[in-house]
Write a protein that holds these residues in place. Structure first.
Motif, PDB file in Angstrom:
ATOM      1  N   ASP A 178       3.900   6.565  -0.886  1.00  0.00           N
ATOM      2  CA  ASP A 178       4.373   6.979   0.436  1.00  0.00           C
ATOM      3  C   ASP A 178       5.868   6.741   0.571  1.00  0.00           C
ATOM      4  O   ASP A 178       6.547   6.364  -0.380  1.00  0.00           O
ATOM      5  N   ASN A 210      -8.572   4.210  -7.880  1.00  0.00           N
ATOM      6  CA  ASN A 210      -7.470   4.614  -6.998  1.00  0.00           C
ATOM      7  C   ASN A 210      -6.285   3.664  -7.186  1.00  0.00           C
ATOM      8  O   ASN A 210      -5.763   3.086  -6.238  1.00  0.00           O
ATOM      9  N   ASP A 248      -2.581   2.012  -8.687  1.00  0.00           N
ATOM     10  CA  ASP A 248      -1.170   2.192  -8.354  1.00  0.00           C
ATOM     11  C   ASP A 248      -0.656   3.487  -8.982  1.00  0.00           C
ATOM     12  O   ASP A 248      -0.928   3.804 -10.140  1.00  0.00           O
ATOM     13  N   ILE A 249       0.113   4.233  -8.206  1.00  0.00           N
ATOM     14  CA  ILE A 249       0.614   5.523  -8.675  1.00  0.00           C
ATOM     15  C   ILE A 249       1.544   5.362  -9.870  1.00  0.00           C
ATOM     16  O   ILE A 249       1.594   6.232 -10.751  1.00  0.00           O
ATOM     17  N   LEU A 258       0.831  -1.201   0.000  1.00  0.00           N
ATOM     18  CA  LEU A 258       0.000   0.000   0.000  1.00  0.00           C
ATOM     19  C   LEU A 258       0.867   1.253   0.000  1.00  0.00           C
ATOM     20  O   LEU A 258       0.554   2.239  -0.683  1.00  0.00           O
ATOM     21  N   SER A 259       1.968   1.225   0.735  1.00  0.00           N
ATOM     22  CA  SER A 259       2.874   2.375   0.756  1.00  0.00           C
ATOM     23  C   SER A 259       3.468   2.623  -0.629  1.00  0.00           C
ATOM     24  O   SER A 259       3.589   3.771  -1.071  1.00  0.00           O
ATOM     25  N   THR A 311       0.634   3.956  -3.124  1.00  0.00           N
ATOM     26  CA  THR A 311       0.178   5.331  -2.906  1.00  0.00           C
ATOM     27  C   THR A 311       1.310   6.338  -2.972  1.00  0.00           C
ATOM     28  O   THR A 311       1.070   7.541  -2.819  1.00  0.00           O
TER      29      THR A 311
END
Length: 801
Positions: free
Chosen positions: A406, A590, A592-593, A400-401, A404
């Motif tokens: 992070d 939403n 994966d970046i 998740l980090s 997004t």
């Protein structure tokens, strides 16, 4: 002969060995091997992984080991009697049991091993004897063997005695020391009565010894253990039952004349992995019916859980959500925290992997946001000491980090916590950890480390990780090879996968899709559009939200390859529509970046292709900013290269040169030949622009197919009909010559990179640039030579396709 409930000839032999261990003094070197052998043959499903793998490879169940196994264990150990080994003592005890009455005597006296003498007893015969605790594994084995023997009817007892005679028979030839004991034949009572083969009484008692029965040497308890082992393999690793083992299991189950709950599950998993959903449903319903008939509620909730996973596997998300909700309700009612936590974890994974399909089925998250769900699962895993779930939750938090954008250190922290937990609690999730670490390094732009972790998984953990992780690692290696332009090697890696893996429909589709995407990318770069059209018949991304779920990474690669094909064939309006639709879909999910940044880069590159690079400036700048924040190395270098090209188009050649030279060293470390070639090409344009700083840009023309790209992507190249103005100073002339020399150097390097990447159009484009530079220098002969080289390379490249 009906399958015995528990006692077999092998277990009788183990009881003889156990009594010998307790009654005699064994050398210290033999204690651990003998105890390990006895326990490994009797403990339930918690057997060692090494024994399990050995059993799987040999296709022979551990429960039906032959008498030769005792020779392997005992032959190398000396006994307390001079000149004799432990095997001699074991055979002596085996052959002293020379009648059916002796078998009764053994089972009646075996309880003495778990009944210590009263305090103060001074009997010398029992002073050195070892007594087993009733609750120890050996004590439990002895007590159950005694209990099961007392439950046997006379006919079953005789069958057990007959099977023991057949099992022991080969040892009569092992050593001369037992010649006297073995001379009595199968039964000392028969020898005393003078009975021989052919006599009626002998034929009634022992006439069936030569017959071979299916499943001989197996008990129902052993069969349950084998089925549980196969279930463990099916659930943990996802592989199917081998054909040889499948036939053996079918014979064992049919010979037992009983219904086995695990047999239904084994057949369910095997049919499911084969893509035979009809048979999978039938076997799952049989498993459910068994659970209801026996009133075992725990089986009911796990049947529901498997039903939910099966429904989701072929796209029925509404039915899957209904089944998983029922599973959660039943698990709460039964206070089964293991099933409840796994169900919530699976539901959270599905909501992340297939958000569009789950929303379409009406799913609303029970645990809030994904981060809240992971926090809840971690807390529950710590409370119930479910370390597998805790390790998986930590890895999901790291994912998740990364998804997004992070902090990278935070993602590494979660990965290291999971690794520490794996080592401390002996959890086998190394495959997921290696794949996630590989993904992290790939995003950072260090593909060789990503490659190392994939190879580490395949070399060291391939036997202990699920098959889907094995396939993902292999697929990632193949895509890294294709990124270097080594398409043939990449396809060979995927085709070298064990053919047995293709027996699973899902795995077969994954391999075929990976091979197809690599072939499509190679065909696009070689301008083989006929092959592209053929491949796109199966690889074209589907827009149907109700279609069966596809791996999200491969699904995005499908969209990326299709858009690349549209741009290469100059179908710009359709490409723009596909890019816009994909961007909207990723935003709603939403996603994966990295995927969202890749879509921005596609859009910026499309504006460059249509001759309006300034409109892609803000898009490329935004992609570069997000990539820098999220530490997406490859995306950042691509975005900077796009910015450099936009600046070239706006006449800002000095700024373009500075930004491209700033990222080129890191891009070279990334070893993406296509990206490196593009950066070199843009850098060459910058130097040509600096050399022609006093002249307005014009568009070169050529009869070669690659010339259409030159007119739109390289406006700074000067036409031969418009020679540059002559510098007024010698320093300006030297500087101009220096810039042209550097431009020629970088064009040459771009050509080499494009050649490695198999990008035919780009390679020809660089040759045309060389021809134009030679003509600007006034060397018509060299210019003609480069133009001919361009035509030759184009024709050779087309012939290769």
């Amino acid at each position: 002969m009906a399958t015995p409930r528990y006692l077999t000839a092998q277990k009788i032999s183990l009881l003889v060995l156990t009594r010998m261990y307790c009654s005699s003094t064994l050398p210290s070197s033999a204690t651990i091997p003998i105890l390990s052998f006895i326990l490994s043959s009797n403990l339930p499903a918690a057997s060692s992984s090494a024994r399990a793998r050995r059993s799987l490879l040999s296709n022979q169940p551990d429960a039906s080991f032959s008498i030769d196994t005792f020779e392997d264990v005992l032959q190398g150990h000396a006994s307390s009697m001079p000149g004799r080994t432990l095997l001699d003592l074991f055979l002596k005890h085996m052959w002293e049991m020379n009648s059916f009455d002796a078998l009764h005597a053994l089972l009646d006296s075996i309880m003495d091993l778990v009944t210590p003498p009263p305090p103060g007893s001074q009997d010398e015969d029992i002073s050195d004897r070892i007594y087993l605790s009733k609750t120890s594994p050996l004590g439990a084995f002895v007590r159950r063997a005694h209990l099961e023997f007392t439950r046997l009817q006379f006919d079953d007892s005789m069958k057990l005695w007959s099977s023991f005679i057949k099992y022991r028979a080969p040892t009569a030839q092992w050593t001369k020391r037992i010649a006297g004991l073995a001379s009595s034949g199968v039964d000392a009572v028969v020898s005393e009565m003078g009975l021989r083969d052919g006599d009626d009484v002998y034929e009634v008692a022992y006439g069936h010894l030569e017959e071979q029965d299916e499943g001989e040497g197996m008990s129902l308890d052993d069969l349950d253990r084998i089925l549980e082992f196969q279930l463990d393999r099916l659930q943990k690793f996802g592989d199917r039952v081998p054909d040889g083992m499948k036939m053996q299991l079918r014979d064992m189950v049919s010979s037992s004349s009983l219904v086995h709950r695990q047999a239904h599950l084994v057949q369910f998993f095997d049919a499911w992995k084969a893509g035979d959903y009809t048979s999978a449903f039938d076997n799952l319903h049989r498993y459910y019916d068994y659970a209801m008939q026996t009133r075992e509620k725990i089986h009911y909730q796990y049947a529901l859980l498997h039903m939910a996973i099966l429904q989701a596997d072929f796209g029925c998300f509404g039915e899957a959500i209904a089944a998983i909700n029922e599973t959660i309700a039943t698990a709460r009612e039964n206070q089964d925290m293991t099933c409840l936590s796994f169900s919530l974890s699976w539901l959270n994974h599905m909501a992340k992997a297939y958000p569009k399909q789950m929303k379409g089925a009406g799913y609303m998250s029970m645990l809030g946001s994904e981060r809240d769900a992971l926090t809840f699962l971690k807390a529950k895993a710590k409370e119930t000491k479910m370390y597998n779930l805790l390790s998986a939750s930590l890895l999901n938090e790291a994912k998740l980090s990364l998804a997004t954008g992070d902090s990278i250190p935070r993602a590494l922290e979660h990965i290291y916590q999971s690794s520490h937990l794996n080592i401390k609690e002996h959890i086998n999730t190394y495959g997921s950890q290696m794949l996630l670490t590989s993904t992290l390094y790939s995003r950072l732009g260090i593909p060789h480390l990503a490659n190392v972790h994939c190879e580490l998984l395949l070399d060291c953990y391939v036997h202990s990780c699920p098959l889907d992780e094995h396939l993902r690692a292999t697929g990632r290696l193949a895509f890294i090879l294709s990124q270097h332009g080594r398409y043939a090697e990449a396809i060979a890696v995927l085709e070298a996968i064990d053919p047995s893996i293709h027996k699973s429909l899902k795995f077969h589709q994954y391999i075929v899709l990976c091979i197809g995407l690599i072939k499509l990318k190679r065909a696009i770069r070689r301008a083989d559009y006929q092959t592209c059209t053929h491949l796109l018949q199966t690889l074209k991304p589907s827009t149907d939200t109700h279609s069966p779920p596809l791996d999200s990474e491969l699904g995005f690669l499908q969209h990326e390859a299709y858009i690349d094909y549209l741009v290469s064939t100059a179908q710009y309006p359709l490409a723009f529509t596909c890019i816009s639709a994909l961007a909207q879909s990723l935003k709603e999910d939403n996603a994966d970046i990295l995927q969202r940044v890749s879509v921005l880069l596609m859009q910026a590159d499309l504006w460059r292709k249509v001759g309006k690079p300034e409109r892609g400036f803000s898009v490329a700048l935004r992609a570069a900013s997000v990539s820098y924040r999220a530490r997406l190395g490859g995306a950042l270098w691509t975005a900077v290269g796009c910015l450099g090209n936009v600046l070239n188009g706006m006449g800002e050649w000095g700024a373009s040169r500075r930004v491209i030279e700033g990222v080129l060293p890191q891009a070279l470390e990334g070893a993406d030949t296509m990206l490196t070639g593009t950066l070199y090409s843009h850098l060459a344009d910058s130097y040509m622009g600096l050399a022609n700083n006093n002249n307005p840009p014009s568009h070169p023309a050529s009869s070669h197919p690659a010339s259409s790209h030159l007119s739109s992507t390289h406006p700074n190249m000067t036409s031969p009909s418009n020679p540059p103005a002559t510098p007024t100073s010698a320093s300006s002339t030297r500087l101009r010559v220096s810039h042209i020399a550097k431009a020629f150097l970088y064009i040459d390097r771009a050509q080499q990179c494009y050649h490695k990447a198999g990008y035919l159009d780009g390679e020809c484009e660089q040759l045309m640039k060389k021809a134009i530079i030679a003509k600007l220098r006034g060397d018509e002969k060299l210019a003609e030579e480069w133009a001919q080289n361009c035509n030759r390379v184009w024709e050779e490249g087309r012939m290769e396709t």
